[in-house]
Each structure stands twice: as structure tokens, then as C-alpha cells.
Design a protein around this motif. Structure first.
Motif, mmCIF file in Angstrom:
data_model
loop_
_atom_site.group_PDB
_atom_site.id
_atom_site.type_symbol
_atom_site.label_atom_id
_atom_site.label_comp_id
_atom_site.label_asym_id
_atom_site.label_seq_id
_atom_site.Cartn_x
_atom_site.Cartn_y
_atom_site.Cartn_z
ATOM 1 N N THR A 97 13.352 5.105 -16.821
ATOM 2 C CA THR A 97 12.828 4.272 -15.915
ATOM 3 C C THR A 97 13.692 3.162 -15.007
ATOM 4 N N LYS A 98 13.069 2.813 -13.831
ATOM 5 C CA LYS A 98 13.907 2.105 -12.992
ATOM 6 C C LYS A 98 12.867 1.313 -12.256
ATOM 7 N N GLN A 99 13.355 0.219 -11.812
ATOM 8 C CA GLN A 99 12.493 -0.665 -11.279
ATOM 9 C C GLN A 99 13.116 -1.195 -9.965
ATOM 10 N N ASN A 100 12.721 -1.162 -8.659
ATOM 11 C CA ASN A 100 12.986 -1.995 -7.348
ATOM 12 C C ASN A 100 11.935 -2.881 -6.799
ATOM 13 N N GLY A 101 11.856 -3.868 -7.019
ATOM 14 C CA GLY A 101 10.671 -4.702 -6.425
ATOM 15 C C GLY A 101 9.464 -4.296 -6.950
ATOM 16 N N ARG A 102 8.561 -3.894 -5.977
ATOM 17 C CA ARG A 102 7.096 -3.601 -6.253
ATOM 18 C C ARG A 102 7.131 -1.955 -6.842
ATOM 19 N N THR A 125 3.724 13.298 -0.854
ATOM 20 C CA THR A 125 2.209 12.720 -0.970
ATOM 21 C C THR A 125 2.191 11.701 0.349
ATOM 22 N N LYS A 126 1.237 11.738 1.265
ATOM 23 C CA LYS A 126 0.957 11.034 2.132
ATOM 24 C C LYS A 126 0.232 10.021 1.949
ATOM 25 N N LEU A 127 0.673 8.601 1.872
ATOM 26 C CA LEU A 127 0.244 7.429 1.609
ATOM 27 C C LEU A 127 -0.158 6.792 2.994
ATOM 28 N N SER A 128 -1.204 6.349 2.997
ATOM 29 C CA SER A 128 -1.786 5.548 3.883
ATOM 30 C C SER A 128 -2.467 4.076 3.349
ATOM 31 N N VAL A 129 -1.884 3.019 3.821
ATOM 32 C CA VAL A 129 -2.477 1.622 3.240
ATOM 33 C C VAL A 129 -3.056 1.099 4.188
ATOM 34 N N SER A 148 3.008 -1.093 -6.831
ATOM 35 C CA SER A 148 2.222 -1.902 -7.102
ATOM 36 C C SER A 148 2.072 -3.008 -5.736
ATOM 37 N N SER A 149 0.877 -3.599 -5.817
ATOM 38 C CA SER A 149 0.600 -4.461 -4.618
ATOM 39 C C SER A 149 0.813 -3.896 -3.298
ATOM 40 N N SER A 150 0.480 -2.741 -3.007
ATOM 41 C CA SER A 150 0.655 -2.151 -1.975
ATOM 42 C C SER A 150 0.595 -2.755 -0.661
ATOM 43 N N GLN A 151 1.559 -2.635 0.476
ATOM 44 C CA GLN A 151 1.567 -3.158 1.525
ATOM 45 C C GLN A 151 1.317 -2.124 2.934
ATOM 46 N N THR A 152 1.062 -2.472 4.078
ATOM 47 C CA THR A 152 0.935 -1.449 5.013
ATOM 48 C C THR A 152 2.170 -0.708 5.388
ATOM 49 N N THR A 153 3.364 -1.385 5.067
ATOM 50 C CA THR A 153 4.504 -0.976 5.315
ATOM 51 C C THR A 153 4.976 0.207 4.311
ATOM 52 N N ASP A 154 4.241 0.292 3.091
ATOM 53 C CA ASP A 154 4.473 1.314 2.326
ATOM 54 C C ASP A 154 3.961 2.654 2.893
ATOM 55 N N SER A 155 3.113 2.736 3.772
ATOM 56 C CA SER A 155 2.588 3.998 4.501
ATOM 57 C C SER A 155 3.630 4.793 4.591
ATOM 58 N N GLY A 156 3.383 6.313 4.808
ATOM 59 C CA GLY A 156 4.357 7.275 4.823
ATOM 60 C C GLY A 156 4.267 8.297 3.853
ATOM 61 N N VAL A 157 5.109 9.057 3.958
ATOM 62 C CA VAL A 157 5.129 10.288 2.920
ATOM 63 C C VAL A 157 6.269 10.096 1.936
ATOM 64 N N GLU A 166 -4.806 -2.525 1.038
ATOM 65 C CA GLU A 166 -3.645 -3.073 0.709
ATOM 66 C C GLU A 166 -3.886 -4.185 -0.402
ATOM 67 N N GLY A 167 -2.811 -4.161 -1.123
ATOM 68 C CA GLY A 167 -3.082 -4.932 -2.485
ATOM 69 C C GLY A 167 -2.998 -4.232 -3.730
ATOM 70 N N ALA A 168 -3.734 -2.830 -3.576
ATOM 71 C CA ALA A 168 -4.043 -1.670 -4.543
ATOM 72 C C ALA A 168 -2.467 -1.285 -5.086
ATOM 73 N N ASN A 169 -2.753 -0.758 -6.501
ATOM 74 C CA ASN A 169 -1.667 0.120 -7.008
ATOM 75 C C ASN A 169 -1.913 1.554 -6.858
ATOM 76 N N SER A 170 -0.561 2.155 -7.229
ATOM 77 C CA SER A 170 -1.007 3.562 -7.052
ATOM 78 C C SER A 170 0.197 4.369 -7.758
ATOM 79 N N THR A 171 -0.163 5.421 -8.429
ATOM 80 C CA THR A 171 0.582 6.396 -9.104
ATOM 81 C C THR A 171 0.847 7.767 -8.579
ATOM 82 N N LEU A 172 2.127 8.155 -8.070
ATOM 83 C CA LEU A 172 2.542 9.289 -7.658
ATOM 84 C C LEU A 172 3.211 10.177 -8.550
ATOM 85 N N ARG A 173 2.618 11.541 -8.576
ATOM 86 C CA ARG A 173 3.391 12.461 -9.763
ATOM 87 C C ARG A 173 4.095 13.563 -9.122
ATOM 88 N N CYS A 174 5.275 14.001 -9.596
ATOM 89 C CA CYS A 174 6.027 15.053 -9.433
ATOM 90 C C CYS A 174 6.136 15.899 -10.608
#
Lengths: 112, 115
Positions: free
Chosen positions: A53-58, A106-110, A75-84, A15-23
Motif C-alpha cells: 500500500t502507498k499513499q500520496n495526498g488524497r 477508467t474514465k472519471l468525471s468529477v 478521496s475528496s475528489s476534485q474536478t482536477t481529478d477528471s480524466g482516465v 466533487e468531494g465524493a470518494n471512489s475506488t478503481l479496480r485493476c
């Protein structure tokens, strides 16, 4: 047809880390969308972003259509960001109007 | 706002039975889709429709049929159910303008098990 590849397939974050997913996609597109599927299976549209480029919150996303890739930043990942996270692309060329193709996600687990 | 509504949410079928998954949207979207999602996999397009009276096959149409008699409704028919059709089915809709497809909205899914 268009091929869509997403990376990484799995991602574990503290939790709190940043990540980048690619397509990456194999052909010209004029439609690109990012989705989040939560642990209950619900699919939520995050961004409609065929270019730019677009932004919506984090969350933010960038699509470079000429180089056939899109990036989703969390950015600043939260447990609620978990999922695919899914990328879907489409093209109006060659009679495929409306046909949206999904990547495998991409399956993300925070972790807290 | 109802958005995209799918029924039923859960169903168990025996091999060889038939059924219809219902999908309705109240956003006046002209494009509608049916996807299936197998465990741990992405979504595969079964059929889609660009407007009433017009349907087209997606990547995995075998074993399914669709119709689009109204803008609002896009039912998916499973004939002679097989275990390979065990999956979660998602209906989606999107507006379009000037030939460009817009943002996709999904229903909550229908979980089908064929035994």
C-alpha cells in the motif's frame, strides 16, 4: 500474455465524493503502475506499486499480488481529478522482461 | 529537466508516405517503449528496447520499425503509412535494476493523422 481488466469503465462523481478503481490481472506480475491521463492527453505516473500500500495526498493504492488485483482510492475528489486512470502490469517471467501491458482505463468525471 | 521528449507533436501524412517519430530521454534509462493510443482506448505496445542495440516487438508491431543505437534515442519509423495508423503515439522510458523494471515516464505524445 497477461490480461488486464479495469473497472468500472466509466465513473461520474460529485466533487468531494470518494471512489475506488479496480485493476484485475490474469498472471503473476512484479510490476504494477497506476497512471492518470488528464483531459489534455498527458500521462502522469501516480504509483509504482507491485505489492503493498502507498499513499500520496488524497490518492492511495493497494496491490494484493497473490490475489491478482490492485485498487486505487481517490478521496475528496476534485474536478482536477477528471480524466482516465490506467493500470499497467508487467512481469520478468518467461522472457517478457520490460513488457508493460495496459488496461483499457477508467474514465472519471468529477462534477462541481 | 527535459525528461522524455517526442517530436513532432502533430503530423498529417498521406497514404503511402513514410516518416520517423523521434524520442529522446535524458535520464539515462535503459528501457524505452513506443505505445499507440487509439481514440477512447488504452495503450498498446508497439516496440520496446531494454538497451542500446536491443529491441523487441510488442503487441502491434506491424507497419513499424525501431532502432536503438544509443541509450538516449529510440526513433519509431512508419513505412507506407495507412489510415489504420492514425493514432496518438507515446514514447516512454524507465530505469531498471537487478532485472526489475521501474517507474514509467511518458513523453507528451505525437498525434499522427493519415489521410
Amino acid at each position: 500474455g497477461i490480461q488486464v481488466e479495469q473497472s468500472p469503465p466509466d465513473l461520474i462523481l460529485q466533487e468531494g465524493a470518494n471512489s475506488t478503481l479496480r485493476c484485475n490481472f490474469s498472471d503473476s506480475v512484479n510490476n504494477l503502475q497506476w497512471f492518470h491521463q488528464n483531459p489534455w492527453g498527458q500521462l502522469i505516473n501516480l504509483f509504482y506499486i507491485p505489492s503493498g500500500t502507498k499513499q500520496n495526498g488524497r490518492l492511495s493504492a493497494t496491490t494484493v499480488a497473490t490475489e491478482r488485483y490492485s485498487l486505487l482510492y481517490i478521496s475528496s475528489s476534485q474536478t482536477t481529478d477528471s480524466g482516465v486512470y490506467f493500470c499497467a502490469v508487467g512481469s520478468n517471467y518467461g522472457g517478457s522482461q520490460g513488457n508493460l501491458i495496459f488496461g483499457k482505463g477508467t474514465k472519471l468525471s468529477v462534477k462541481p | 529537466n527535459a525528461g522524455v521528449t517526442q517530436t513532432p507533436k502533430f503530423r498529417i501524412l498521406k497514404i503511402g508516405q513514410s516518416m520517423t517519430l523521434q524520442c529522446a530521454q535524458d535520464m539515462n534509462h535503459n528501457y524505452m517503449y513506443w505505445y499507440r493510443q487509439d481514440p477512447g482506448m488504452g495503450l498498446k505496445l508497439i516496440y520496446y528496447s531494454v538497451g542500446a542495440g536491443i529491441t523487441d516487438k510488442g503487441e502491434v508491431p506491424n507497419g513499424y520499425n525501431v532502432s536503438r543505437s544509443t541509450t538516449e534515442d529510440f526513433p519509431l519509423r512508419l513505412e507506407l503509412a495507412a489510415p489504420s495508423q492514425t493514432s496518438v503515439y507515446f514514447c516512454a522510458s524507465t530505469p531498471s535494476a537487478g532485472g526489475l523494471v521501474g517507474e514509467l515516464f511518458f513523453g507528451e505524445g505525437s498525434r499522427l493523422t493519415v489521410l
